[in-house]
Design a protein around this motif. Structure first.
Motif, PDB file in Angstrom:
ATOM      1  N   SER A  16       0.820  -1.209   0.000  1.00  0.00           N
ATOM      2  CA  SER A  16       0.000   0.000   0.000  1.00  0.00           C
ATOM      3  C   SER A  16       0.854   1.259   0.000  1.00  0.00           C
ATOM      4  O   SER A  16       1.949   1.293   0.576  1.00  0.00           O
ATOM      5  CB  SER A  16      -0.931   0.009   1.219  1.00  0.00           C
ATOM      6  OG  SER A  16      -0.185   0.041   2.424  1.00  0.00           O
ATOM      7  N   CYS A  18       0.287   5.112   1.202  1.00  0.00           N
ATOM      8  CA  CYS A  18      -0.684   5.861   1.987  1.00  0.00           C
ATOM      9  C   CYS A  18       0.028   6.887   2.861  1.00  0.00           C
ATOM     10  O   CYS A  18       1.055   6.578   3.472  1.00  0.00           O
ATOM     11  CB  CYS A  18      -1.488   4.904   2.870  1.00  0.00           C
ATOM     12  SG  CYS A  18      -2.839   5.679   3.771  1.00  0.00           S
ATOM     13  N   GLU A  82      -6.331   7.993   9.295  1.00  0.00           N
ATOM     14  CA  GLU A  82      -6.726   9.286   8.758  1.00  0.00           C
ATOM     15  C   GLU A  82      -6.227  10.437   9.620  1.00  0.00           C
ATOM     16  O   GLU A  82      -5.860  11.499   9.119  1.00  0.00           O
ATOM     17  CB  GLU A  82      -8.249   9.351   8.630  1.00  0.00           C
ATOM     18  CG  GLU A  82      -8.785  10.604   7.952  1.00  0.00           C
ATOM     19  CD  GLU A  82      -8.445  10.670   6.475  1.00  0.00           C
ATOM     20  OE1 GLU A  82      -8.431  11.785   5.922  1.00  0.00           O
ATOM     21  OE2 GLU A  82      -8.180   9.600   5.875  1.00  0.00           O
ATOM     22  N   ALA A 182      -1.595  12.639  -0.353  1.00  0.00           N
ATOM     23  CA  ALA A 182      -2.671  11.732  -0.755  1.00  0.00           C
ATOM     24  C   ALA A 182      -2.701  11.573  -2.271  1.00  0.00           C
ATOM     25  O   ALA A 182      -2.915  10.464  -2.789  1.00  0.00           O
ATOM     26  CB  ALA A 182      -4.012  12.250  -0.247  1.00  0.00           C
ATOM     27  N   ALA A 185       0.118   9.263  -3.253  1.00  0.00           N
ATOM     28  CA  ALA A 185      -0.196   7.873  -2.906  1.00  0.00           C
ATOM     29  C   ALA A 185      -1.191   7.282  -3.907  1.00  0.00           C
ATOM     30  O   ALA A 185      -1.051   6.119  -4.325  1.00  0.00           O
ATOM     31  CB  ALA A 185      -0.750   7.804  -1.487  1.00  0.00           C
ATOM     32  N   ARG A 186      -2.195   8.074  -4.299  1.00  0.00           N
ATOM     33  CA  ARG A 186      -3.161   7.586  -5.293  1.00  0.00           C
ATOM     34  C   ARG A 186      -2.476   7.333  -6.630  1.00  0.00           C
ATOM     35  O   ARG A 186      -2.764   6.334  -7.313  1.00  0.00           O
ATOM     36  CB  ARG A 186      -4.297   8.595  -5.469  1.00  0.00           C
ATOM     37  CG  ARG A 186      -5.283   8.639  -4.320  1.00  0.00           C
ATOM     38  CD  ARG A 186      -6.541   9.392  -4.723  1.00  0.00           C
ATOM     39  NE  ARG A 186      -6.247  10.766  -5.121  1.00  0.00           N
ATOM     40  CZ  ARG A 186      -6.218  11.795  -4.281  1.00  0.00           C
ATOM     41  NH1 ARG A 186      -6.446  11.600  -2.981  1.00  0.00           N
ATOM     42  NH2 ARG A 186      -5.962  13.019  -4.718  1.00  0.00           N
ATOM     43  N   THR A 189      -0.508   4.116  -6.415  1.00  0.00           N
ATOM     44  CA  THR A 189      -1.421   2.971  -6.381  1.00  0.00           C
ATOM     45  C   THR A 189      -1.958   2.678  -7.775  1.00  0.00           C
ATOM     46  O   THR A 189      -2.021   1.516  -8.207  1.00  0.00           O
ATOM     47  CB  THR A 189      -2.583   3.247  -5.412  1.00  0.00           C
ATOM     48  OG1 THR A 189      -2.066   3.505  -4.105  1.00  0.00           O
ATOM     49  CG2 THR A 189      -3.525   2.056  -5.350  1.00  0.00           C
ATOM     50  N   THR A 237       4.348  -1.193   3.446  1.00  0.00           N
ATOM     51  CA  THR A 237       3.683   0.101   3.441  1.00  0.00           C
ATOM     52  C   THR A 237       4.659   1.168   2.990  1.00  0.00           C
ATOM     53  O   THR A 237       5.765   1.267   3.517  1.00  0.00           O
ATOM     54  CB  THR A 237       3.152   0.460   4.839  1.00  0.00           C
ATOM     55  OG1 THR A 237       2.272  -0.574   5.287  1.00  0.00           O
ATOM     56  CG2 THR A 237       2.390   1.784   4.805  1.00  0.00           C
TER      57      THR A 237
END
Length: 362
Positions: A16, A18, A82, A182, A185-186, A189, A237
């Motif tokens: 992941s 994140c 979060e 964010a 990270a997206r 991914t 991670t």
């Protein structure tokens, strides 16, 4: 040298990207403690440090070994949340032995790859933790003594310190950087989904690569340390950070899920030369004769015979020195008729200092 994370058989769903508010707070605290490492953050570190209340600044100094020269594993969560409060709640659920061992990483740095018992249960590690803390100064020695004597009370003190940092400066900082992290990270991914893990890892940092062969699959992090861990049964991670460059942290403690904190962006911020390339270049320019040859080669292109005549050595000797410099990527060669001309790659040589600094700080 490198840190290797074995991911053989690991589904990509267990890998992941994140953002983590706790990890970013750790990176921000390091930047405050070592502003010389982070010249690009000069405005932020100067403004933030000047606004700190003296009492909070004193408390940060007391515990700064957890983020100054290294990064305590408790600040690199394998399961980001979060909010900072949620991640601190997760820390509260960690048992004392694991928490203290991870927090006092200075007590076992030379044994990190193979694991070391917690100072709470091992007298030798306890003495080592106290000795190393004493070398950092009386205030940090007192803090480590307190943590070993009263883990619950000291853990509560650390949580309050991080919460006070959040109130004083980090909440506002996190609001400004979380969108960028964010988004990164997206992007990673989606890149992993469309083009594969190798593309996503390389996009995160030029100092990381995915290696695959008949023996399995590995994520290799190019660092001046040697380490190996296995992600089977856990996952990996990746935590993006806006405060991290030039550092690239890889948590690889035995029994823990591997975590990598990578700076965003990387390629725009530094040369990113591999450690082995930096080593070859330093060795190449360290020789007195090669330093003298560089003086000529930096000014223009020369043949082997011209250099031999200028420095009073034989052409074969010049060729051997040039071969070392070419292997290190410091010299370019071009043919002009029947002559072969050599010249110093000034751009690569100019980056040597910053590449070396990035390698030792990575």
């Amino acid at each position: 040298m490198s840190v290797t994370i074995d991911i053989t058989g690991l589904p990509h769903e267990r890998i992941s990207f994140c953002p983590s508010p706790l990890a970013e707070l750790g990176a921000a605290l390091h930047a405050l403690a070592e502003p010389a490492h982070h010249a690009r953050l000069h405005a932020w570190t100067t403004t933030t440090a000047a606004a700190l209340k003296p009492e909070l600044a004193d408390r940060l100094h007391e515990a700064d070994f957890m983020w100054r020269s290294t990064r305590s594993d408790i600040l690199l969560p394998a399961h980001p949340r979060e909010t900072l409060a949620e991640e601190l709640d997760d820390l509260d659920r960690m048992d004392d032995e694991k928490y203290v061992g991870a927090a006092l990483e200075i007590s076992c740095s030379s044994r990190y790859t193979h694991g070391a018992p917690s100072p709470l249960v091992d007298e030798r590690m306890r003495r080592r933790a106290l000795d190393l803390a004493a070398a950092r100064g009386p205030r940090q020695a007192a803090f480590v003594e307190r943590m070993l004597a009263d883990p619950p009370g000291t853990r509560a003190w650390v949580r309050r310190l991080l919460e006070d940092c959040d109130e004083a400066f980090f909440a506002d900082t996190w609001r400004r950087v979380r969108v960028q992290l964010a988004a990164d990270a997206r992007h990673k991914t989606e890149l992993m989904r469309r083009k594969g893990l190798a593309e996503a890892v390389a996009d995160a940092s030029s100092a990381m690569a995915l290696e695959e062969d008949e023996q399995g699959s590995r994520i290799v992090v190019d660092k001046l340390v040697q380490g190996r861990t296995d992600a089977e049964g856990t996952g990996v991670t990746f935590l993006p950070t806006a405060f991290g460059w030039p550092h690239l942290f890889a948590l690889h403690a035995p029994g823990c899920q591997p975590v990598v904190q990578y700076p965003v962006p990387t390629r725009d911020l530094g040369g990113g030369a591999p450690v082995e390339a930096v080593k070859l270049r330093l060795e190449a320019v360290a020789h007195p004769m090669r330093m003298r040859l560089c003086r000529s080669l930096a000014r223009g292109a020369y043949t082997t015979s011209e250099l031999a005549d200028a420095y009073g050595i034989t052409p074969p000797e010049v060729s051997r020195h040039l071969a070392v410099m070419k292997k290190a990527g410091l010299v370019t060669t071009q043919r002009r008729g029947r002559y072969v001309l050599h010249q110093l790659d000034v751009a690569v040589t100019a980056r040597l200092g910053s590449d070396f600094l990035e390698s030792v700080l990575r």
